[in-house]
Every structure is written in structure tokens, then in C-alpha cells.
Motif scaffolding. Sequence first.
Motif, PDB file in Angstrom:
ATOM      1  N   LEU A   1       0.834  -1.201   0.000  1.00  0.00           N
ATOM      2  CA  LEU A   1       0.000   0.000   0.000  1.00  0.00           C
ATOM      3  C   LEU A   1       0.871   1.254   0.000  1.00  0.00           C
ATOM      4  O   LEU A   1       0.595   2.214  -0.727  1.00  0.00           O
ATOM      5  CB  LEU A   1      -0.942  -0.002   1.201  1.00  0.00           C
ATOM      6  N   LEU A   2       1.929   1.223   0.796  1.00  0.00           N
ATOM      7  CA  LEU A   2       2.839   2.362   0.842  1.00  0.00           C
ATOM      8  C   LEU A   2       3.510   2.575  -0.516  1.00  0.00           C
ATOM      9  O   LEU A   2       3.626   3.694  -0.997  1.00  0.00           O
ATOM     10  CB  LEU A   2       3.896   2.147   1.928  1.00  0.00           C
ATOM     11  N   HIS A   3       3.934   1.493  -1.149  1.00  0.00           N
ATOM     12  CA  HIS A   3       4.542   1.603  -2.474  1.00  0.00           C
ATOM     13  C   HIS A   3       3.546   2.150  -3.495  1.00  0.00           C
ATOM     14  O   HIS A   3       3.909   2.947  -4.355  1.00  0.00           O
ATOM     15  CB  HIS A   3       5.084   0.251  -2.937  1.00  0.00           C
ATOM     16  N   LEU A   4       2.301   1.740  -3.402  1.00  0.00           N
ATOM     17  CA  LEU A   4       1.275   2.246  -4.306  1.00  0.00           C
ATOM     18  C   LEU A   4       1.062   3.747  -4.105  1.00  0.00           C
ATOM     19  O   LEU A   4       0.987   4.507  -5.072  1.00  0.00           O
ATOM     20  CB  LEU A   4      -0.051   1.497  -4.101  1.00  0.00           C
ATOM     21  N   LEU A   5       1.000   4.173  -2.853  1.00  0.00           N
ATOM     22  CA  LEU A   5       0.814   5.608  -2.572  1.00  0.00           C
ATOM     23  C   LEU A   5       2.018   6.423  -3.051  1.00  0.00           C
ATOM     24  O   LEU A   5       1.862   7.531  -3.579  1.00  0.00           O
ATOM     25  CB  LEU A   5       0.575   5.826  -1.083  1.00  0.00           C
ATOM     26  N   ILE A   6       3.221   5.895  -2.884  1.00  0.00           N
ATOM     27  CA  ILE A   6       4.415   6.589  -3.367  1.00  0.00           C
ATOM     28  C   ILE A   6       4.379   6.697  -4.891  1.00  0.00           C
ATOM     29  O   ILE A   6       4.664   7.756  -5.459  1.00  0.00           O
ATOM     30  CB  ILE A   6       5.695   5.878  -2.882  1.00  0.00           C
ATOM     31  N   ALA A   7       3.999   5.629  -5.556  1.00  0.00           N
ATOM     32  CA  ALA A   7       3.917   5.648  -7.022  1.00  0.00           C
ATOM     33  C   ALA A   7       2.876   6.655  -7.500  1.00  0.00           C
ATOM     34  O   ALA A   7       3.122   7.410  -8.446  1.00  0.00           O
ATOM     35  CB  ALA A   7       3.593   4.251  -7.543  1.00  0.00           C
ATOM     36  N   ILE A   8       1.711   6.681  -6.859  1.00  0.00           N
ATOM     37  CA  ILE A   8       0.666   7.645  -7.225  1.00  0.00           C
ATOM     38  C   ILE A   8       1.159   9.074  -7.012  1.00  0.00           C
ATOM     39  O   ILE A   8       0.944   9.951  -7.850  1.00  0.00           O
ATOM     40  CB  ILE A   8      -0.631   7.365  -6.437  1.00  0.00           C
ATOM     41  N   THR A   9       1.853   9.307  -5.905  1.00  0.00           N
ATOM     42  CA  THR A   9       2.386  10.646  -5.616  1.00  0.00           C
ATOM     43  C   THR A   9       3.412  11.063  -6.672  1.00  0.00           C
ATOM     44  O   THR A   9       3.383  12.194  -7.166  1.00  0.00           O
ATOM     45  CB  THR A   9       3.022  10.674  -4.214  1.00  0.00           C
ATOM     46  N   LEU A  10       4.301  10.152  -7.037  1.00  0.00           N
ATOM     47  CA  LEU A  10       5.319  10.478  -8.047  1.00  0.00           C
ATOM     48  C   LEU A  10       4.691  10.743  -9.413  1.00  0.00           C
ATOM     49  O   LEU A  10       5.110  11.667 -10.122  1.00  0.00           O
ATOM     50  CB  LEU A  10       6.355   9.360  -8.129  1.00  0.00           C
ATOM     51  N   VAL A  11       3.700   9.956  -9.785  1.00  0.00           N
ATOM     52  CA  VAL A  11       3.013  10.186 -11.062  1.00  0.00           C
ATOM     53  C   VAL A  11       2.302  11.533 -11.043  1.00  0.00           C
ATOM     54  O   VAL A  11       2.359  12.301 -12.015  1.00  0.00           O
ATOM     55  CB  VAL A  11       2.029   9.035 -11.377  1.00  0.00           C
ATOM     56  N   THR A  12       1.655  11.858  -9.934  1.00  0.00           N
ATOM     57  CA  THR A  12       0.963  13.145  -9.804  1.00  0.00           C
ATOM     58  C   THR A  12       1.961  14.305  -9.909  1.00  0.00           C
ATOM     59  O   THR A  12       1.698  15.300 -10.589  1.00  0.00           O
ATOM     60  CB  THR A  12       0.197  13.212  -8.474  1.00  0.00           C
ATOM     61  N   LEU A  13       3.106  14.191  -9.243  1.00  0.00           N
ATOM     62  CA  LEU A  13       4.131  15.244  -9.330  1.00  0.00           C
ATOM     63  C   LEU A  13       4.675  15.372 -10.748  1.00  0.00           C
ATOM     64  O   LEU A  13       4.893  16.488 -11.227  1.00  0.00           O
ATOM     65  CB  LEU A  13       5.270  14.955  -8.357  1.00  0.00           C
ATOM     66  N   ALA A  14       4.898  14.253 -11.424  1.00  0.00           N
ATOM     67  CA  ALA A  14       5.395  14.301 -12.797  1.00  0.00           C
ATOM     68  C   ALA A  14       4.401  14.994 -13.715  1.00  0.00           C
ATOM     69  O   ALA A  14       4.781  15.825 -14.547  1.00  0.00           O
ATOM     70  CB  ALA A  14       5.695  12.890 -13.300  1.00  0.00           C
ATOM     71  N   ILE A  15       3.125  14.688 -13.561  1.00  0.00           N
ATOM     72  CA  ILE A  15       2.093  15.337 -14.382  1.00  0.00           C
ATOM     73  C   ILE A  15       2.027  16.828 -14.077  1.00  0.00           C
ATOM     74  O   ILE A  15       1.932  17.650 -14.993  1.00  0.00           O
ATOM     75  CB  ILE A  15       0.726  14.659 -14.173  1.00  0.00           C
ATOM     76  N   ALA A  16       2.103  17.193 -12.803  1.00  0.00           N
ATOM     77  CA  ALA A  16       2.052  18.605 -12.424  1.00  0.00           C
ATOM     78  C   ALA A  16       3.256  19.365 -12.977  1.00  0.00           C
ATOM     79  O   ALA A  16       3.117  20.478 -13.489  1.00  0.00           O
ATOM     80  CB  ALA A  16       1.983  18.743 -10.903  1.00  0.00           C
ATOM     81  N   LEU A  17       4.448  18.780 -12.908  1.00  0.00           N
ATOM     82  CA  LEU A  17       5.635  19.435 -13.444  1.00  0.00           C
ATOM     83  C   LEU A  17       5.574  19.553 -14.959  1.00  0.00           C
ATOM     84  O   LEU A  17       5.980  20.567 -15.527  1.00  0.00           O
ATOM     85  CB  LEU A  17       6.893  18.679 -13.022  1.00  0.00           C
ATOM     86  N   TRP A  18       5.062  18.518 -15.629  1.00  0.00           N
ATOM     87  CA  TRP A  18       4.903  18.579 -17.077  1.00  0.00           C
ATOM     88  C   TRP A  18       3.948  19.708 -17.451  1.00  0.00           C
ATOM     89  O   TRP A  18       4.222  20.502 -18.344  1.00  0.00           O
ATOM     90  CB  TRP A  18       4.373  17.240 -17.611  1.00  0.00           C
ATOM     91  N   TYR A  19       2.812  19.791 -16.753  1.00  0.00           N
ATOM     92  CA  TYR A  19       1.830  20.835 -17.042  1.00  0.00           C
ATOM     93  C   TYR A  19       2.420  22.219 -16.792  1.00  0.00           C
ATOM     94  O   TYR A  19       2.256  23.135 -17.591  1.00  0.00           O
ATOM     95  CB  TYR A  19       0.574  20.629 -16.203  1.00  0.00           C
ATOM     96  N   LEU A  20       3.112  22.384 -15.666  1.00  0.00           N
ATOM     97  CA  LEU A  20       3.707  23.678 -15.336  1.00  0.00           C
ATOM     98  C   LEU A  20       4.749  24.078 -16.373  1.00  0.00           C
ATOM     99  O   LEU A  20       4.778  25.226 -16.827  1.00  0.00           O
ATOM    100  CB  LEU A  20       4.336  23.633 -13.943  1.00  0.00           C
ATOM    101  N   THR A  21       5.595  23.148 -16.780  1.00  0.00           N
ATOM    102  CA  THR A  21       6.610  23.438 -17.794  1.00  0.00           C
ATOM    103  C   THR A  21       5.956  23.792 -19.120  1.00  0.00           C
ATOM    104  O   THR A  21       6.344  24.765 -19.775  1.00  0.00           O
ATOM    105  CB  THR A  21       7.551  22.237 -17.965  1.00  0.00           C
TER     106      THR A  21
END
Length: 169
Positions: A16-36
Motif C-alpha cells: 500500500l505504501l509503495h502504491l501511494l508513493i507511485a501515485i504521488t510520483l506520477v501526480t508530481l510528474a504530471i504537475a511538473l509537465w503541465y507547469l513546464t
Amino acid sequence: MSQPSLSSAGAARPPLLHLLIAITLVTLAIALWYLTRYTLQDEADVQWHPPGEMSCDLHSAPCTVPLGQDVSLRLTIAAEGPIRALERLPLEVHLSGIQADSVRVDFVGRDMDMGLHRFPLEAVGSGVFRGEGQVAICTEAVMPWRAKVVVDTPQGRLGSWFDFEVTRR
């Protein structure tokens, strides 16, 4: 009666912790892509009109620039006295010869990355847009800034810029 051991309870959490970390990293990657994408492409479609050789001092008077034939833009920063960092600055853009859907003023450092300070203005009628802005404080004694004005029109986006300096008190 046996109680669950700590090792069996802890073993259930890592997936569960690994899943939450993966979701967080994907969300950050999408946010950084959008911001850039937003930052880099936001001005790609603006038709820029340089201010030319005109001498203009935003500290003391409005500055006007032509945006094409019979089209002009005037920027007024109605500060009481010179423009100062961290003070609210009344902004006014007056357009003549063209209709606009929206207008914004961006303050950017000319020689130093000071981040993007974007201020959308509200239409008040007759080609006039008003709002407030603010320049950031800097460690330099004199900080060169650029006020970039972007106008959204039905014919496309137009823009120009005005350079000014802010002296630290």
C-alpha cells in the motif's frame, strides 16, 4: 488465541505504501509537465511588438506602444512616487483600435530569475483594463524589471514590454 505478530502486520503495509508513493510520483510528474508546458508555451503564440527607441519612464508617466496599424497599448503604473518592491501597484492598460478579451501584466527580472509575477487585469469598459500588481524584493541595490503586457484578442494574442528599474530603499 494468537495475536498477529508485528512482522505480519508490517508486511501488509509496504504494498500500500509503495502504491501511494507511485501515485504521488506520477501526480508530481504530471504537475511538473503541465507547469513546464504552461510556462514555455504560454508566450509561444504571442505576436510581440517591441517598444522601439522610445524613451519612457513608467515611474513618472504612462508608456505607449503601437501594436500594428491604428492599434496601440498604453500601460500606466500609478504608484505614488517611484515604483518600489513589495508595494501594491495600481495597473491600467488602455487599448485603442482593437477589442480584447483579456489583458495581463507579467513582471519578470531582466538580469536575474525572479520567478513569474502574473497579474490579470479586469475589463472596465472602453478598452480599459485595471488591476493591481507587485514586484518582488531583491538583494541587488538596483533591480532591472520588465513589464510584459499580453492582450488576448479575437485575432490572436498581442504583446509588448516596458523596462524599468526598482531601487532598494
